[in-house]
Design an enzyme around this catalytic site. Structure first.
Site, PDB file in Angstrom:
ATOM      1  N   PRO A  83      52.438  28.952 -33.010  1.00 41.07           N
ATOM      2  CG  PRO A  83      52.881  31.047 -33.967  1.00 41.07           C
ATOM      3  CD  PRO A  83      53.535  29.780 -33.532  1.00 41.07           C
TER       4      PRO A  83
ATOM      5  CE  LYS B  37      53.458  21.355 -32.268  1.00 37.62           C
ATOM      6  NZ  LYS B  37      54.280  20.932 -31.127  1.00 37.62           N
TER       7      LYS B  37
ATOM      8  CG  ASP C 200      57.399  16.342 -29.662  1.00 35.49           C
ATOM      9  OD1 ASP C 200      57.899  17.470 -29.455  1.00 35.49           O
ATOM     10  OD2 ASP C 200      57.956  15.472 -30.358  1.00 35.49           O
TER      11      ASP C 200
HETATM   12  P1  ITT Z   1      56.324  23.431 -29.282  1.00 39.57           P
HETATM   13  O1  ITT Z   1      57.366  22.371 -28.933  1.00 39.57           O
HETATM   14  O2  ITT Z   1      56.499  24.685 -28.510  1.00 39.57           O
HETATM   15  O3  ITT Z   1      54.921  22.885 -29.242  1.00 39.57           O
HETATM   16  P2  ITT Z   1      57.404  23.123 -31.974  1.00 39.57           P
HETATM   17  O4  ITT Z   1      56.966  23.621 -33.313  1.00 39.57           O
HETATM   18  O5  ITT Z   1      58.886  23.207 -31.657  1.00 39.57           O
HETATM   19  O6  ITT Z   1      56.550  23.867 -30.841  1.00 39.57           O
HETATM   20  P3  ITT Z   1      57.569  20.228 -32.094  1.00 39.57           P
HETATM   21  O7  ITT Z   1      58.922  20.108 -31.494  1.00 39.57           O
HETATM   22  O8  ITT Z   1      56.506  19.231 -31.718  1.00 39.57           O
HETATM   23  O9  ITT Z   1      56.912  21.635 -31.795  1.00 39.57           O
HETATM   24  O10 ITT Z   1      57.768  20.199 -33.679  1.00 39.57           O
HETATM   25  C1  ITT Z   1      56.648  20.065 -34.499  1.00 39.57           C
HETATM   26  C2  ITT Z   1      57.050  20.375 -35.941  1.00 39.57           C
HETATM   27  O11 ITT Z   1      56.524  19.342 -36.804  1.00 39.57           O
HETATM   28  C3  ITT Z   1      56.413  21.668 -36.417  1.00 39.57           C
HETATM   29  O12 ITT Z   1      57.227  22.787 -36.081  1.00 39.57           O
HETATM   30  C4  ITT Z   1      56.293  21.409 -37.914  1.00 39.57           C
HETATM   31  O13 ITT Z   1      57.549  21.578 -38.537  1.00 39.57           O
HETATM   32  C5  ITT Z   1      55.942  19.917 -37.953  1.00 39.57           C
HETATM   33  N1  ITT Z   1      54.484  19.698 -37.877  1.00 39.57           N
HETATM   34  C6  ITT Z   1      53.802  19.157 -36.822  1.00 39.57           C
HETATM   35  N2  ITT Z   1      52.471  19.151 -37.077  1.00 39.57           N
HETATM   36  C7  ITT Z   1      52.322  19.701 -38.297  1.00 39.57           C
HETATM   37  C8  ITT Z   1      51.188  19.985 -39.082  1.00 39.57           C
HETATM   38  O14 ITT Z   1      49.955  19.754 -38.649  1.00 39.57           O
HETATM   39  N3  ITT Z   1      51.388  20.545 -40.273  1.00 39.57           N
HETATM   40  C9  ITT Z   1      52.621  20.815 -40.712  1.00 39.57           C
HETATM   41  N4  ITT Z   1      53.748  20.613 -40.027  1.00 39.57           N
HETATM   42  C10 ITT Z   1      53.612  20.045 -38.811  1.00 39.57           C
END
Ligand code: ITT
Length: 196
Positions: A10, A12, A69
């Protein structure tokens, strides 16, 4: 143009909607399509996982799908948690932050350069139409601060603003963030490729 924002996160979703929103881009959330299993993120890089997720959801829903990602690379920890950021030491951020500070202490440092990376891919059918990557450089804060953003934002100190990315508004974060950079690139592509 209708595009599925293929994320289960949520935090993202909120940021992506804010960056991409505009009259000619109609965003659809995963909550608006029939539920299905999530893809396994088997890639070794952010770009591979972004492509894999975009292609998976485009095939599953029939909609052009964009995936993000992303993750945090901490230099003193050999770029961990990297592509494993979401589930590295579980999903409780208080625990994850503690593991990071313990990891730094074990290496005899209290701070470390770090960066957020976001790979973004747009797929339609079995084709990748566009992909890009955004990066924001910073360092691990001495302690978590702020309640904005999501994930690792409270421990990500951004020197030009003199605070963590959890201490600024969503707009201020998007102006400098990895996701902001990547999705502004996608926005330009979409607006350039959409019949006006
Ligand atoms: P989706 O794959 O469904 O998009 P996810 O959260 O599992 O959701 P990722 O595998 O890309 O997605 O993992 C991204 C993680 O990296 C996220 O859960 C955070 O722990 C970290 N992260 C990425 N962008 C961030 C941000 O802007 N601020 C803080 N943490 C971030």
């Amino acid at each position: 143009m209708k595009i599925l924002v293929a994320t289960t996160n949520p935090g993202k979703l909120r940021e992506i909607e804010q960056i991409l929103a505009g009259p000619s881009i109609h965003l659809v959330a995963l909550s608006e399509v029939p539920p299905g299993p999530e893809p396994e993120e088997t890639g070794n890089t952010f770009a591979e996982n972004a492509r894999l997720k975009a292609l998976y959801y485009a095939a599953a829903t029939g909609l052009p799908s964009v995936a993000d990602d992303s993750g945090l690379e901490i230099d003193a920890l050999g770029k961990a948690p990297g592509v494993h950021s979401a589930r590295w030491h579980g999903t409780d951020y208080a625990v994850k932050f503690r593991r990071i500070y313990e990891g730094l202490a074990e290496r005899g440092v209290s701070r470390s350069p770090a960066r957020f990376v976001a790979a973004v891919a747009l797929a339609d059918g079995d084709r990748i139409l566009f992909e890009t990557e955004g990066v924001v450089e910073g360092e691990i804060a001495p302690e978590p601060r702020g309640s904005g953003g999501f994930g690792y934002d409270p421990i990500f100190f951004y020197p030009p603003l003199g605070c963590t990315l959890a201490e600024v508004t969503g707009e201020a974060k998007a102006a400098v963030s990895h996701r902001g950079a990547a999705f502004r690139g996608l926005r330009e592509y979409l607006l350039g490729s959409t019949p006006k």
